[in-house]
Design a protein around this motif. Structure first.
Motif, short mmCIF file in Angstrom:
data_model
loop_
_atom_site.label_atom_id
_atom_site.label_comp_id
_atom_site.label_asym_id
_atom_site.label_seq_id
_atom_site.Cartn_x
_atom_site.Cartn_y
_atom_site.Cartn_z
N UNK A 1 0.82 -1.21 0.00
CA UNK A 1 0.00 0.00 0.00
C UNK A 1 0.85 1.26 0.00
N UNK A 2 2.01 1.21 0.62
CA UNK A 2 2.83 2.41 0.74
C UNK A 2 3.47 2.81 -0.58
N UNK A 3 3.46 1.91 -1.59
CA UNK A 3 4.11 2.21 -2.86
C UNK A 3 3.12 2.51 -3.98
N UNK A 4 1.84 2.73 -3.65
CA UNK A 4 0.85 3.06 -4.68
C UNK A 4 1.23 4.38 -5.33
N UNK A 5 1.14 4.44 -6.66
CA UNK A 5 1.40 5.72 -7.34
C UNK A 5 0.51 5.83 -8.57
N UNK A 6 0.38 7.09 -9.05
CA UNK A 6 -0.46 7.40 -10.21
C UNK A 6 0.45 7.91 -11.32
N UNK A 7 0.30 7.32 -12.52
CA UNK A 7 1.03 7.79 -13.70
C UNK A 7 0.07 8.60 -14.56
N UNK A 8 0.41 9.90 -14.76
CA UNK A 8 -0.47 10.81 -15.49
C UNK A 8 -0.18 10.74 -16.99
N UNK A 9 -1.11 11.21 -17.82
CA UNK A 9 -0.92 11.13 -19.27
C UNK A 9 0.33 11.84 -19.77
N UNK A 10 0.79 12.88 -19.03
CA UNK A 10 1.97 13.61 -19.49
C UNK A 10 3.27 12.93 -19.09
N UNK A 11 3.21 11.73 -18.49
CA UNK A 11 4.41 10.99 -18.13
C UNK A 11 4.89 11.19 -16.72
N UNK A 12 4.36 12.17 -16.02
CA UNK A 12 4.75 12.38 -14.63
C UNK A 12 4.02 11.40 -13.73
N UNK A 13 4.54 11.26 -12.50
CA UNK A 13 3.95 10.30 -11.57
C UNK A 13 3.95 10.90 -10.17
N UNK A 14 2.96 10.50 -9.38
CA UNK A 14 2.87 10.87 -7.97
C UNK A 14 2.55 9.63 -7.15
N UNK A 15 3.18 9.54 -5.98
CA UNK A 15 2.96 8.38 -5.12
C UNK A 15 2.23 8.79 -3.85
N UNK A 16 1.85 7.79 -3.08
CA UNK A 16 1.18 8.04 -1.81
C UNK A 16 2.17 8.69 -0.84
N UNK A 17 1.70 9.72 -0.16
CA UNK A 17 2.53 10.38 0.84
C UNK A 17 2.03 10.00 2.23
N UNK A 18 2.99 9.85 3.16
CA UNK A 18 2.63 9.42 4.50
C UNK A 18 3.17 10.42 5.52
N UNK A 19 2.28 10.85 6.42
CA UNK A 19 2.67 11.75 7.51
C UNK A 19 2.08 11.21 8.80
N UNK A 20 2.97 10.80 9.71
CA UNK A 20 2.56 10.14 10.95
C UNK A 20 1.73 8.91 10.61
N UNK A 21 0.47 8.86 11.02
CA UNK A 21 -0.40 7.70 10.75
C UNK A 21 -1.34 7.96 9.58
N UNK A 22 -1.14 9.07 8.86
CA UNK A 22 -2.07 9.45 7.80
C UNK A 22 -1.41 9.27 6.44
N UNK A 23 -2.24 8.83 5.47
CA UNK A 23 -1.78 8.68 4.09
C UNK A 23 -2.55 9.64 3.21
N UNK A 24 -1.83 10.28 2.29
CA UNK A 24 -2.45 11.21 1.36
C UNK A 24 -2.30 10.63 -0.04
N UNK A 25 -3.46 10.28 -0.63
CA UNK A 25 -3.46 9.69 -1.96
C UNK A 25 -3.51 10.79 -3.02
N UNK A 26 -2.73 10.68 -4.11
CA UNK A 26 -2.71 11.73 -5.15
C UNK A 26 -4.03 11.80 -5.90
N UNK A 27 -4.33 12.99 -6.41
CA UNK A 27 -5.53 13.21 -7.22
C UNK A 27 -5.33 12.57 -8.58
#
Length: 830
Positions: free
Chosen positions: A758-784
């Motif tokens: 789960x910690x390595x989930x990432x999103x690949x956008x049409x323009x070739x860039x990518x964003x992964x899940x960010x973690x702060x303390x016990x919270x995870x922020x999933x990319x749009x």
């Protein structure tokens, strides 16, 4: 009461559905079913009748017995039973057709519609038992005769009536009277064995052959109504018409023992075919034909298999019994025979007979000895049977025989190699010398090294020794060397004893490479061999690098080569400015600094004018190319462009490995052991994504990339779907919803599996860039997530296991991102 009702149903059924020649259904005699034709009934009609009878508790055999009581022909009863048996399995049965075989003869003009034996109407399907698939041991000799696809013993019902055919009830006899009087009779032998002849009365023919019955009928005709028979003015032909069926039984070790209803023309071999032949434990050598409680013939199928002898293929008679006993002696033959497998032997047969049945030795067999393994009460024993014992050695059941392969060695061979006209192996004759061998091998070639030839000899203890001999005067010296078995003579060529001399050429020629050196070859000669200059060649500055043969090893600076320059701008014609080459010379043709190759890119996808575009300058950017191909179609995703570029990142393999290991949390050992994975992070083809909006807002800026030769620009069709890939319960395509994060789409795909990282989930956008899940303390922020994005859920990585689909896609996307980063850095530093 029930039986009477069943008979009534049976009779009514045939009255309604049977068509009999010229007799109408209304005129059918319901107490006599002799004219019933099962072929005229459809499958539905038969099943309707059978289901009705079955509901009343009657079997097929009981129905057959009741039909026989009403004179229904036995052949029709058999057909009815077979039709019902097949229809119960759900199969459709084609209605069999009658085959009428007509053979013209010289009596046609005299006999009118006279019917001969070959005019017999034969319904072959009436006597055929449905084929059955039997599992059998195919290694048993003779079993191939009874395979389902083999029709060696398929009954042939179109043969002329055998002279020894015995007449019986239900046989039909054709009598043709022609000459002074003409008349035709078609008579059936009744249950008492008689035929009834008009104006003569009953004549008993049962138990007589067709010839004996013919003689008896002629005698009755001659003494009563056809007096012209005695004078020869009237003639009589008696032939067999429709044939009867008989019941025979197979017992013992048959594949399918039982009682069979067959044609009276069926032979013993036909019956063996129908019952599947002997089982795996059955005998092929002692099959018994029992008639009248006595064994009248013992059949050996090997006689037919090996010699084609059909003497045992006799006609069967009513109530015959065929018994297949267990085999008595069976042996197994392996190795170098023409046929391997299991063979049955009779008492008294020797090893020689077994070899005859197997076809004898193969071409590569060792014939002097056969190994036999035999089981005794205390264990196995081995016997080595020599060739002179083959006729007398008796085999026992269970013996396993092995024929070995002959040794791969020569008893009279010498070999010669190298610089002779006909090298190879030769027969060693008594007293043969080296001179004799050189003579038969065509003599020495011109390039032969005469100072020393080598003879390699195999000693008695299989060790090798070497004998050297000079060949300058080979006619005299070689005559003294006596050769021995397996001697190998090696005569070197002069060219074998020195390095191969070559020259090489590289750069702007059509066929650069290494070429064999030849005496007096020049620079221009070599350039012509290499196909001449290319258009980019700098002909004024051709260089020849030549090694220095003798160097001063004690000098402070050691010179190893020097360079010669040549100006070939005037062409390759014959003149004095050509330079002779020496072995190991290296010729280099440089690229002309003023030559500029045409560079181009390829545009694919949803644009107004796709195709190949030549770059007009070294600094042409994406913004200029967009203007040249006329913009985007209405169905195009004009927000991003994907560029596939061949590029050298400048990073070493270890550096790329380090970055990939750190980004994907994969151990280096896993990267090194997986060849496909190594190819992914070492490849020089990368994908780049370009944001068109940023390009338009800052033309010439950092996002407005400079194009390179060979770039492939892809503009995709717009889409409102996103894709989820990897360790999800239901990876799929989903409809894009604005403002949703990756977590939303992961839930719609069934959520994570137990293997998800789960910690390595990432999103690949049409323009070739990518964003992964960010973690702060016990919270995870999933990319749009944007339209046409791909959401990857990698699997947990274990040592020494293959990568999952999500991980492979992660590797590909990371490799692409790595390439994009390096390209961006290179563009900034330009």
């Amino acid at each position: 009461m029930r039986i009477n009702y069943l008979l009534y149903t049976l009779l009514c059924f045939f009255v309604i559905f049977t068509t009999v020649n010229t007799v109408s259904a209304q005129g059918l005699n319901t107490s006599n079913l002799k004219d019933v034709k099962v072929d005229n009934l459809s499958d539905d009609e038969i099943m309707a009748y059978y289901n009705k009878a079955k509901s009343m508790g009657y079997t097929v055999d009981q129905l057959g017995m009741m039909a026989a009581d009403r004179n229904m022909p036995h052949a029709e009863i058999v057909k009815l039973k077979n039709r019902i048996a097949v229809l119960e399995k759900g199969e459709k049965v084609p209605v069999p057709t009658k085959t009428k075989v007509t053979e013209k003869n010289n009596t046609d003009s005299l006999a009118g519609n006279n019917k001969s034996a070959s005019d017999r109407e034969v319904n072959e399907d009436a006597f055929l038992v449905p084929k059955q698939s039997f599992k059998r041991d195919s290694t048993i000799f003779g079993s191939e005769l009874f395979f389902e696809s083999n029709q060696v013993f398929e009954p042939n019902l179109r043969i002329p009536s055998p002279a020894n055919y015995i007449l019986g009830p239900d046989d039909v006899i054709y009598i043709s009277v022609y000459g002074y009087s003409e008349k035709n009779y078609e008579l059936t032998v009744n249950a008492e064995g008689n035929i009834y002849i008009e104006n003569i009365g009953p004549v008993k023919v049962s138990g007589l052959t067709i010839e004996e019955a013919g003689a008896k009928i002629r005698k009755n005709f001659a003494s009563t109504i056809y007096k012209g028979i005695n004078s020869g003015q009237t003639k009589v032909d008696v032939t067999l018409g429709s044939i009867r069926s008989i019941r025979v039984t197979v017992i013992g070790q048959a594949m399918k023992p039982g009682t069979y209803t067959v044609s009276s023309l069926t032979t013993l071999f036909n019956l063996l075919y129908q019952c599947g032949g002997p089982s795996d434990n059955g005998s092929y050598r002692n099959i018994e034909l029992i008639r009248g409680n006595k064994v009248i013939k013992t059949v050996d199928l090997y006689s037919f298999i090996t010699m084609g002898n059909k003497a045992d293929n006799v006609l069967l008679q009513e109530q015959d019994v065929v018994r297949i006993p267990y085999y008595q002696i069976r042996t197994t033959l392996n190795g170098q025979s023409r046929r391997q497998g299991k063979f049955e032997l009779k008492d008294g047969e020797s090893l020689r007979q077994l070899l005859d049945y197997s076809g004898g030795f193969s071409d590569s067999a060792y014939r002097s000895n056969i190994q036999i393994k035999r089981l005794s009460d205390l264990g196995y024993k081995l016997y080595s049977v020599t060739e002179n014992e083959f006729e007398t050695f008796k085999l026992k059941s269970g013996d396993v025989l092995t024929i070995d392969k002959a040794l791969n060695r020569f008893l009279n061979r010498v070999s010669i190699e190298g610089s002779v006209f006909r090298p190879g192996d030769y027969e060693l004759k008594k007293g043969m010398t080296l001179k004799d061998l050189l003579t038969v091998s065509g003599g020495l070639k011109e390039d032969a090294f005469l100072e020393r030839a080598i003879i390699t000899r195999t000693n008695s203890d299989l060790s090798n020794s070497t004998i050297a001999i000079g060949l300058k005067d080979w006619n005299a010296s070689s005559d003294k060397v006596i050769l021995e078995n397996n001697d190998i003579i090696k005569i070197n060529s002069k060219f074998d004893l020195k390095d191969m001399e070559t020259v090489s050429i590289n750069g702007e020629v059509r066929n650069p490479g290494v070429y064999t050196y030849s005496n007096k070859i020049t620079l221009k000669d070599l350039i012509l061999k290499a196909g001449g200059f290319t258009d980019a060649a700098n002909k004024r500055g051709v260089e020849i690098s030549r090694s220095i043969k003798k160097i001063d090893a004690q000098a402070d600076v050691i010179s190893q080569a020097y360079v010669l320059k040549a100006d070939l701008s005037k062409g390759l014609e014959m003149n004095d400015n050509d330079i002779p080459l020496q072995p190991t010379d290296v010729v280099s043709v440089r690229t002309d600094a003023q030559y500029n190759r045409i560079r181009s890119v390829n545009v694919l996808g949803e644009v107004m004018r796709p195709g190949n575009y030549v770059l007009t300058s070294s600094g042409e950017r994406i913004s200029g190319l967009i203007e040249r191909f006329g913009g985007f179609k209405s169905i195009a995703d004009s927000n991003s462009i994907t560029i596939k570029r061949i590029v050298n990142t400048g990073l070493s393999a270890s550096e790329r490995q380090e970055i990939m290991s750190r980004m994907l949390n994969i151990k280096k050992d896993s990267l090194l052991e997986d060849n496909d994975l190594k190819e992914a992070y070492l490849k020089d083809v990368v994908l780049m994504g370009v944001d068109i909006n940023k390009v338009k807002s800052d033309i010439g800026g950092k996002d407005d990339l400079i194009l390179e030769d060979g770039d492939l620009i892809q503009i995709s069709r717009t889409s409102n779907v996103i894709q989820t890939i990897g360790e999800l319960r239901n990876p799929t395509l989903l409809t894009y919803e604005s403002g949703k994060t990756a977590k939303y789409y992961i839930k719609k795909s069934g959520s994570f599996t137990s293997k998800s990282k789960k910690s390595e989930v990432f999103v690949l956008y049409p323009d070739g860039t990518a964003k992964s899940v960010k973690k702060f303390l016990f919270f995870k922020s999933y990319p749009e997530v944007k339209s046409r994005s791909q959401i990857y859920v990698p699997a947990k990585v274990e040592n020494k296991r293959s990568m999952s689909t999500g991980e492979w896609l992660a590797v590909s996307s990371m490799a692409a991102t790595l390439g994009t980063m390096v390209i961006a850095i290179l563009n900034v530093t330009k």
